[in-house]
Design a protein around this motif. Structure first.
Motif, short mmCIF file in Angstrom:
data_model
loop_
_atom_site.label_atom_id
_atom_site.label_comp_id
_atom_site.label_asym_id
_atom_site.label_seq_id
_atom_site.Cartn_x
_atom_site.Cartn_y
_atom_site.Cartn_z
N GLY A 121 5.22 1.72 -0.70
CA GLY A 121 6.14 0.61 -0.45
C GLY A 121 5.64 -0.37 0.58
O GLY A 121 6.43 -1.12 1.18
N ARG A 173 -3.50 -11.86 0.37
CA ARG A 173 -2.22 -11.67 -0.32
C ARG A 173 -1.13 -12.52 0.31
O ARG A 173 -0.16 -12.90 -0.36
CB ARG A 173 -1.82 -10.19 -0.27
N ALA A 202 1.06 0.54 -2.87
CA ALA A 202 2.25 0.25 -3.68
C ALA A 202 3.19 1.46 -3.71
O ALA A 202 4.41 1.32 -3.58
CB ALA A 202 1.84 -0.15 -5.09
N GLN A 203 2.61 2.65 -3.85
CA GLN A 203 3.43 3.86 -3.89
C GLN A 203 4.17 4.08 -2.57
O GLN A 203 5.30 4.60 -2.57
CB GLN A 203 2.55 5.08 -4.19
N GLU A 222 -4.77 -0.32 -3.76
CA GLU A 222 -3.57 -1.00 -4.27
C GLU A 222 -2.53 -0.01 -4.76
O GLU A 222 -1.33 -0.16 -4.49
CB GLU A 222 -3.96 -1.96 -5.40
N LEU A 223 -2.97 1.02 -5.47
CA LEU A 223 -2.05 2.03 -5.98
C LEU A 223 -1.34 2.75 -4.85
O LEU A 223 -0.11 2.87 -4.84
CB LEU A 223 -2.81 3.04 -6.84
N LYS A 224 -2.10 3.22 -3.86
CA LYS A 224 -1.51 4.01 -2.79
C LYS A 224 -0.57 3.16 -1.93
O LYS A 224 0.53 3.61 -1.56
CB LYS A 224 -2.62 4.62 -1.93
N LEU A 263 3.25 -2.87 0.00
CA LEU A 263 2.87 -4.19 -0.53
C LEU A 263 4.05 -5.11 -0.78
O LEU A 263 3.88 -6.32 -0.85
CB LEU A 263 2.06 -4.01 -1.82
N ASP A 264 5.23 -4.57 -0.94
CA ASP A 264 6.39 -5.41 -1.27
C ASP A 264 7.52 -5.25 -0.26
O ASP A 264 8.69 -5.49 -0.58
CB ASP A 264 6.89 -5.09 -2.68
N ASN A 265 7.19 -4.85 0.95
CA ASN A 265 8.21 -4.65 1.97
C ASN A 265 8.70 -6.00 2.49
O ASN A 265 7.91 -6.90 2.76
CB ASN A 265 7.64 -3.80 3.12
#
Length: 330
Positions: free
Chosen positions: A206, A138, A203-204, A199-201, A208-210
């Protein structure tokens, strides 16, 4: 490769045909693979998780229900078709809380661990996994950084408690921990669940996009291998050799550490594993759990070492405590 006239699988590779939901799929296996590994291969092409699969094959009967059974012990032929009954989980709707909880973590004796790690059959499984599994990065690997590999369930997140907001089940200080670790370590997340749930967990929570840190890669249960011990039978583990083989210019046993609440998961690389205290009953323990805060100190303290595999990570708290004392005296 074994021919279709063979009476059973040998140690060589064989291509089997699996029928499921009106379609046929091919999977490649070896005689030293277990039923558990066969199910993992089927899961790759059908997305039906191993725990949801029931396998049917002429004249084999109940043997296919025992994950520990080796394929070489069964009269499987390439000319015959196996039937799989199972349902794909909608990972966005079904939470792993429905799955049975693994309570029987165990610690193998040192001699048995060495035996598992050095067995040719397990080295072969690892080589096949390196060939079969693709790690999607990623974010780029960073030269000169060590590698931190993290489990999810009970390590970063209490996956069995319920809450309206997943953040209520997140381990305290998670983002502070990842931010501090990122300064010295690339970070990979490796869960024994499937990729959609990972991926879901993440993302929930925060992760993956920190903006304060970046995750290098996510790995799921398909990256694991199945091994067998004399005292504990068959179980899955997470061989770090997979990552080292994929990124040899960045990571090795000298600069990698893995956190997991199940010590069995690093049986193939015991010198690189740290058994973290499981984070359970989040609502009751959220206010007093400081594991990640303390482990941050440890990670930063050992980051300056050239070879962290020489450390005994069982004594990480003692190492941190002594380091604090030395700093105070200085």
């Amino acid at each position: 490769m074994a021919s279709s006239s063979s009476s059973a699988i040998t140690t060589e590779e064989l291509t089997l045909t699996v029928k499921w939901s009106g379609k046929e799929y091919t999977v490649r296996v070896c005689g030293d693979d277990s039923i558990a590994e066969l199910k993992r291969r089927i899961s790759e092409v059908t997305n039906v998780l191993p725990k949801r699969q029931k396998l049917l094959y002429p004249k084999v009967g109940s043997k296919l229900s025992h994950d520990a059974t080796l394929l070489s012990q069964l009269p499987l032929k390439a000319s015959l078709k196996m039937t799989m009954i199972g349902t794909v989980e909608d990972d966005l709707l079904i939470d792993p809380v429905e799955s049975p909880e693994i309570l029987d973590d165990f610690e193998l004796g040192q001699e048995e661990v060495i035996d598992i790690k050095d067995k040719d059959v397990n080295k072969q499984k690892l080589r096949r996994r390196v060939e079969q599994y693709k790690i999607e990065t990623r974010n780029p690997c960073r030269k000169g950084k060590k590698l931190l590999v993290l489990d999810i369930d009970y390590t970063l997140f209490d996956h069995r408690s319920t809450a309206e907001n997943p953040l209520e089940l997140m381990r305290p200080y998670l983002h502070e921990f990842l931010t501090a670790a990122y300064a010295e370590y690339d970070i990979m997340i490796w869960s024994a669940t499937n990729m959609k749930w990972v991926e879901l967990k993440m993302a929930q929570l925060g992760v993956l996009d920190n903006t304060n840190y970046k995750i290098t890669a996510l790995l799921d249960h398909l990256a694991m291998i199945t091994v067998q011990s004399d005292t504990r039978g068959v179980f899955d583990c997470k061989p770090l050799g997979l990552i080292w083989a994929k990124f040899p210019e960045f990571y090795s046993s000298k600069n990698t550490i893995m956190f997991d609440d199940l010590r069995r998961n690093f049986v193939m690389n015991p010198q690189n594993g740290l058994t973290i205290r499981p984070f359970k009953k989040a609502h009751a323990n959220r206010s007093n759990d400081q594991e990640l805060m303390k482990l941050t100190q440890y990670l930063l303290a050992i980051a300056e070492l050239d070879d962290i595999s020489k450390l005994d990570h069982k004594h990480w708290e003692y190492y941190t405590e002594n380091g604090s004392k030395r700093r105070r005296h200085a």
